[in-house]
Design an enzyme around this catalytic site. Structure first.
Site, PDB file in Angstrom:
ATOM      1  CD  GLU A 130      -2.475  38.119  -5.516  1.00  0.00           C
ATOM      2  OE1 GLU A 130      -2.252  36.901  -5.443  1.00  0.00           O
ATOM      3  OE2 GLU A 130      -3.128  38.756  -4.673  1.00  0.00           O
ATOM      4  CE  LYS A 136      -3.863  28.133  -3.830  1.00  0.00           C
ATOM      5  NZ  LYS A 136      -5.001  28.578  -4.670  1.00  0.00           N
ATOM      6  CG  ASP A 157      -5.528  36.748  -7.944  1.00  0.00           C
ATOM      7  OD1 ASP A 157      -5.423  35.527  -8.146  1.00  0.00           O
ATOM      8  OD2 ASP A 157      -6.207  37.228  -7.021  1.00  0.00           O
ATOM      9  NE  ARG A 164      -3.117   0.623  -0.708  1.00  0.00           N
ATOM     10  CZ  ARG A 164      -3.444   0.716  -1.988  1.00  0.00           C
ATOM     11  NH1 ARG A 164      -3.150   1.808  -2.684  1.00  0.00           N
ATOM     12  NH2 ARG A 164      -4.040  -0.287  -2.596  1.00  0.00           N
ATOM     13  CE  LYS A 170      -0.901  35.195  -2.534  1.00  0.00           C
ATOM     14  NZ  LYS A 170      -1.032  34.884  -3.966  1.00  0.00           N
TER      15      LYS A 170
END
Length: 286
Positions: A203, A141, A224, A106, A173
């Site tokens: 951004e 992410k 964005d 597994r 950002k």
């Protein structure tokens, strides 16, 4: 069909990941099912097979899973990472103690199916924009602890990596801008801090913000959640002044239209957080 071969990750990087996965699976008593049902000295031969067509990634992790359980297991690989295989293809043959083979099964398949799913999805998306100059990149992410191998899988599929972490590039950002006060101030402070070796990206989500960013002379702008028409205008504004990267809610279905706007890069969190695992199994060979 084979893509350009992605250099393998170092075993020093992979071994702790595989060991942690095995420890999690074995728990306090080990594989009690195999201990209960299989004679201690039983030998077996099994084949790792692709049940779907796709791009393979994670072969070294699978090999390590078996080796860490039992160094005497023989792992004979028929493919390498980045290879495209058809459904039914044998990826590897493993031979050795039957209990140990099933104990490692597994963990080996978890790495293979997950990473091959990322590589396969990346290849499909990269192929969908092949007629354009746009490059497909992943994001931060990622699943905690698996970033290195997930980003490796993206490269095996023909994609590119965005920054690996917070320490290798400056990406200003919206919250950084809000706290710093404005775009000009945020960029100036970033340049003063960065020196000449750390790239700076900012951004923006409006053309007004983009003009301010270009006036501040950044080298890369992250556009964005812009509409296609706004993206086209942004690309024209940036020509000769900065590279462009589209981001925000990008899906495999929307990628071709975004690439058609002329952006240099498309960033997709989808690649590492929403792709489907490739169906791969371990079959007993009589």
């Amino acid at each position: 069909m084979k893509a350009q071969r992605e250099p393998a990750l170092d075993q020093v990087v992979l071994k702790p990941l595989v060991a942690a996965a095995l420890i999690e699976d074995l728990g306090r008593r080990g594989d009690v099912t195999s201990q209960a049902t299989i004679p201690v000295d039983k030998q077996a031969t099994l084949q790792i097979k692709a049940r779907q067509a796709g791009v393979i990634c994670g072969m070294d992790l699978a090999r390590l899973a078996f080796a860490l359980v039992d160094r005497e297991i023989h792992f004979d690989s028929q493919v390498q990472d980045s290879d495209f295989v058809d459904a039914g293809s044998v990826l590897a043959t493993v031979q050795g103690n039957a209990r140990h083979l099933l104990t490692a099964e597994r963990t080996a398949l978890n790495f293979l199916t997950h990473l091959s799913g990322i590589a396969t999805a990346t290849r499909q998306i990269v192929d969908s924009v092949a007629e354009y100059q746009t490059k497909i990149t992943c994001t931060r992410k990622t699943i905690p602890g698996l970033r290195i191998v997930q980003k490796y899988a993206v490269r095996c599929g023909g994609g590119r990596n965005h920054r690996m972490g917070l320490d290798d590039a400056i990406l200003i950002k919206d919250n950084h801008i809000a706290i710093a006060g404005d775009i000009k101030t945020a960029v100036k402070q970033a340049k003063d801090f960065a020196g000449h070796l750390i790239p700076i990206e900012i951004e923006v989500d409006t053309l007004e913000q983009l003009e301010q960013a270009l006036d501040a002379e950044v080298s890369l702008v992250l556009l964005d959640n812009m509409s296609l028409e706004t993206l086209r205008q942004a690309v024209k504004m940036c020509q000769g002044r900065a590279k462009t990267e589209a981001s925000g809610g990008v899906t495999p279905q929307t990628v071709p239209a975004i690439a058609q706007t002329g952006v240099d890069f498309i960033a997709m969190g989808y690649l590492t957080h929403s792709t489907t695992a490739l169906d791969i199994g371990l079959d007993f060979r009589t």
